[in-house]
Scaffold this active site. Structure first.
Site: not given
Ligand code: BG6
Length: 497
Positions: A183-184, A246
């Site tokens: 989960d990044h 997230h």
């Molecule tokens: C991803 C989603 O997991 O997270 C995208 O699939 C989204 O739709 C992205 O744009 C947002 O990531 P961050 O790190 O730019 O907030």
């Protein structure tokens, strides 16, 4: 932590993620001297590429790497590129992995990666079990010589039952301790800082409960639309794409009890408990009153025409998939009983921002009547991105006669603290997996607990009576109907205001 010699085998290596995120993250780790002495990346997919072509695609000619390479010399870049190899699987992921296993074994011997392998599945989830099965048939899950780890990307399931099936499917072949679910958001410094803010200080935690907190608000906003991902997004929607993973991860860090220590299992045990305490919305009336979904419609932003969601490529012109979701919910436990949580996520908002706002209760007795711009409640704002930092809003006396109270800010910016390089999410997560630290990866029961909360909302949005998909113009803070959701406690804090 020591990073042992190892090989990273990426499935789906010709895809976007490898070029856009994984290889740039690895390059940064290489620049920072974090890669082990003997390290190999083996890209695997169905495309026919030579080692050289793969190196060109993801390193030397990659637009995603250009600025990271900067003025690094050619030798430096080539030395990195030469650690990358490629193997094509033929036309199907469910095929004989004999040749792949042999390639892995050969590279392992030649480059001394000590039989330590990470398999990174950057493929659609429908392939997770298939790839795991085929790896197992080749004995590649076996840890009698060297360790074996499996990283899987999101989305982890489409709903509760598919997530459970995925977990079962993977666990047939790999032990839970070998599985790393990405989960990044957990790789973001500021998300991790939630734990430190709460548990390394003594000034916040005593207030961190129903006695002092009035409500909690979490906003995740993006300015972009669905870009080129209409096909995927239309089957997903904001709730699956952002909220289930997230945002509920952020929620779990905000609400969890203090863990006994900072060990992966201890932290994750508390997160699971936290997610299990979210009050599941069961009846239609509750779902109707506490959930809002909406889509961006065609509009103009700064004189430029912006397509509506339904006109985006890959999107059904009659789609009801949400690009905006706002959910109000409660947490049924001792600490949070009665405190409402408001969480929203959306595309095509006025600004890109993710923040957590802890709204403290107003003092029980108001002594100062003239409170000017200060609307009496203290707020702690944790800015996840951009402008990473924290902000406390409190009242101060305006100099002069009487007791006029004004709002003041105590503001901390991460950028003022760090001179050294702040790792990007993928960089941090890859390095953790390379070192065997699963703290920032989601465990099976965590993912299932999150789906358990989300499932009834998804079902209601799909089949419920009176379900609406509202419209909002690009560049505004979502549909006005969402204001009613938060009505009881005030207004949404729209961060650019
Ligand atoms: C991803 C989603 O997991 O997270 C995208 O699939 C989204 O739709 C992205 O744009 C947002 O990531 P961050 O790190 O730019 O907030």
């Amino acid at each position: 932590n020591r990073t042992e010699n190892q090989m990273l085998i990426i499935f789906g290596a010709s895809g976007d993620l490898t070029a856009r995120k994984l290889v740039p993250a690895l390059f940064n780790l290489y620049k920072g001297g974090h890669l082990p002495k003997n390290f190999v990346v083996l890209g695997v997919s169905r495309s026919n590429l030579s080692d050289d072509a793969f190196r060109k695609k993801v390193v030397t000619e990659s637009k995603y790497l250009a600025d990271r390479i900067g003025n690094q010399g050619e030798d430096f870049v080539n030395a990195f590129a030469n650690q990358l190899f490629y193997e094509d699987l033929g036309s199907d992921y469910d095929t004989d992995y004999g040749a792949l296993a042999k390639r892995i074994a050969d590279l392992n011997v030649a480059l001394k990666t000590d039989n330590n392998y990470i398999f990174y599945l950057s493929t659609p989830p429908s392939l997770y079990e298939i790839v795991s099965k085929n790896l197992t048939e080749q004995g590649l899950n076996d840890e009698s010589q060297g360790w074996k780890r499996l990283i899987v990307e999101k989305p982890f399931g489409y709903d509760l039952s598919s997530a459970k099936n995925l977990n079962k499917g993977l666990q047939k072949y790999f032990k839970e301790s070998q599985i790393y679910r990405i989960d990044h958001y957990l790789g973001k410094e500021t998300v991790q800082n939630l734990l430190v803010t709460r548990f390394a200080n003594s000034i916040f935690e005593p207030l961190w409960n129903r006695n002092y907190i009035n409500h909690v608000e979490i906003t995740n906003a993006e300015t972009v639309g669905v870009e080129k991902r209409g096909g995927y997004y239309d089957k997903s929607g904001a709730l699956r794409d952002m909220f289930q993973n997230h945002l509920l991860q952020i929620v779990s860090l905000v609400i969890m009890e203090p863990p006994i220590g900072s060990d992966a299992e201890e932290i994750r045990n508390e997160k699971v408990k936290a997610l299990k305490s979210l009050r599941i919305m069961k009846d239609e009336e509750t779902l109707y009153n506490n959930t809002i979904r909406a889509q961006y419609v065609a509009s103009e932003v700064d004189g430029e025409k912006v397509k509506g969601y339904r006109e985006e490529e890959g999107v059904d012109p009659e789609s009801t998939t949400e690009t905006y979701a706002a959910i109000k919910f409660f947490v049924d436990n001792w600490r949070w009983s009665g405190v409402p949580f408001y969480v929203r996520t959306a595309k095509r908002m006025p600004t890109k921002v993710t923040e957590v706002v802890i709204h403290f209760k107003t003092p029980h007795h108001q002594i100062f009547k003239d409170s000017g711009a200060f609307n009496k409640d203290n707020k702690l704002i944790i800015r996840i991105q951009p402008d990473e930092g924290m902000l406390i809003k409190f009242g101060v006396k305006v100099p002069g006669q009487g007791f006029k109270v004004e709002r003041a800010n105590l503001d901390f910016y991460y950028s003022s603290l760090v001179e050294n390089h702040v790792m990007e999410a993928y960089e941090r997560l890859l390095l953790d997996a390379m070192q065997g630290d699963a703290t920032l990866y989601a465990r099976a029961d965590e993912v299932e607990a999150a789906w358990e909360f989300v499932d009834p909302i998804l079902n209601y949005w799909k089949n419920g009576k009176d379900v609406r998909t509202y419209g909002y113009s690009a560049g505004v803070w979502g549909p006005t109907n969402a204001d009613e959701l938060i009505d009881g406690v005030g207004m949404w804090r729209n961060p650019s205001e």
